[in-house]
Design an enzyme around this catalytic site. Structure first.
Site, short mmCIF file in Angstrom:
data_model
loop_
_atom_site.label_atom_id
_atom_site.label_comp_id
_atom_site.label_asym_id
_atom_site.label_seq_id
_atom_site.Cartn_x
_atom_site.Cartn_y
_atom_site.Cartn_z
N TYR A 65 85.51 22.28 -16.44
CA TYR A 65 84.13 21.95 -16.80
C TYR A 65 84.01 20.44 -16.96
CZ TYR A 65 83.36 26.90 -18.10
OH TYR A 65 83.22 28.27 -18.11
N LEU A 216 71.83 35.52 -20.66
CA LEU A 216 70.48 35.01 -20.40
C LEU A 216 70.21 34.85 -18.91
CD1 LEU A 216 70.07 32.38 -23.27
CD2 LEU A 216 69.45 34.80 -23.22
N GLY A 219 69.73 31.45 -17.49
CA GLY A 219 68.52 30.79 -17.95
C GLY A 219 67.24 31.50 -17.57
N PHE A 221 66.10 34.38 -18.42
CA PHE A 221 65.45 34.98 -19.58
C PHE A 221 64.88 33.93 -20.54
CE2 PHE A 221 68.31 38.82 -18.89
CZ PHE A 221 67.28 39.58 -18.32
#
Length: 333
Positions: A65, A216, A219, A221
């Protein structure tokens, strides 16, 4: 097991039969390192502190990351906190090009040891709590990868072994080598394939928990459809318009209950079993607070029935990753 913290009830769940006890939901840190746009280190560190102050303990990261940035950010944050209050889950194995694109995976024994050496230094710790290959290396038997992590467990550098995005056969082969605490895999209202492809059943047969990312829907949601999300088929053209109609219908269920759609989505994942822990990506204090507010939601049988009615009427359109990345997922074979 639940613990009262201020106005929230923090849910604690054990990963696997002998893994760590973690809070639900967990904190996914990927977005703090630019996955969905520019970020601020100060903002990311504040988000980590907010999560810990609210009683959370599970922080999930990957050594790739931000090409190591995420681990260094977490290391800076945890330098001011007790190591014992945090469960660090670390993924490894992704090979990056200089532009940050994925060019493969390396699960060979030497790569496992080398990756952990760098992670420990960046995180500023002498051990990680859960260590897992981010994907299956097609050129290295899973037994070799897991066997090497087991040696690191024996040496004290790792506490528990996890897996990520692998199928039922691979899970069983890995579990025959060493105890597995959890499988990290996408699972949400819009991604329920583990229920039908044998993955969830295999984990439950073996006493392996699920740490579910994507609650989610990247994103969706939360009403976020721009930026890097355009690379995902579910966010493209007619697929997006169709999927937004499902989101709208679920939003009406949430409104009828007096909660937000993200609260509904996270609570739904958590309600699917004590062996399932949603891991929700956040990069700001406000996002962390919104995530933690899901612990205040209890879904009734009527709520779950209303959700199932929506999902029965229409299926999500589009793969969850671009075709090249889908081809790298053992969990999709």
């Amino acid at each position: 097991m639940t613990i009262e913290n201020n106005t929230q009830t923090i849910d604690h769940r054990q990963l696997g039969t002998a893994g760590p006890i973690v809070t639900s939901p967990g904190l996914g840190a990927m977005s703090m390192s630019g996955a969905y746009g520019p970020t601020s280190d100060a903002e990311g560190i504040s988000a980590i502190y907010s999560y810990l102050d609210d009683g959370g303990n599970l922080i999930d990261t990957g050594d790739f990351y931000g090409a190591g940035h995420n681990e260094m950010l977490i290391g800076r944050a945890l330098a001011e906190r007790s190591r014992d209050e945090v469960v660090l889950s670390v993924k490894f194995g992704a090979v990056l090009a200089p532009d940050g694109s994925f060019i493969g995976f390396d699960g060979s024994p030497d790569a496992v040891r080398n990756s952990l050496s760098y992670s420990l230094r960046r995180l500023g710790t002498d051990h990680v709590d859960i260590y897992r290959p981010a994907r299956l290396d097609p050129n290295v038997p899973i037994e070799e990868t897991v066997g090497t992590i087991a040696e690191l467990v024996e040496a004290g550098y790792v506490r528990s072994i996890g897996l990520s995005e692998v199928g039922a056969e691979t899970i069983r082969r890995a579990a025959a080598v060493a105890p597995i605490s959890d499988l990290q895999i996408e699972y949400s209202l819009l991604t329920r394939s583990i229920e039908s492809n044998g993955i969830l059943a295999a984990c439950r047969d073996l006493g392996i928990s699920i740490t579910a990312y994507g609650a989610l829907a990247k994103g969706l949601f939360a009403g976020k459809t721009g930026g890097n999300r355009a690379m995902f088929p579910r966010f493209q053209g007619e697929n997006l318009a169709h999927n937004e109609s499902i989101v709208s219908a679920l939003g009406r269920v949430a409104s009828a209950k007096g909660i937000t759609l993200p609260q509904l989505a996270i609570a739904w994942v958590a309600a699917q079993g004590e062996d399932i822990v949603p891991v929700v990506g956040s990069r700001t204090v406000d996002q962390v607070r919104a995530t933690m507010s899901s612990t205040e939601v209890a879904l009734s049988s009527d709520d779950l029935a209303a959700i199932n009615d929506v999902l029965a009427d229409s299926e999500v359109r589009g793969d969850r990753y671009p075709s090249a990345l889908m081809a790298q997922l053992d969990s999709e074979r």
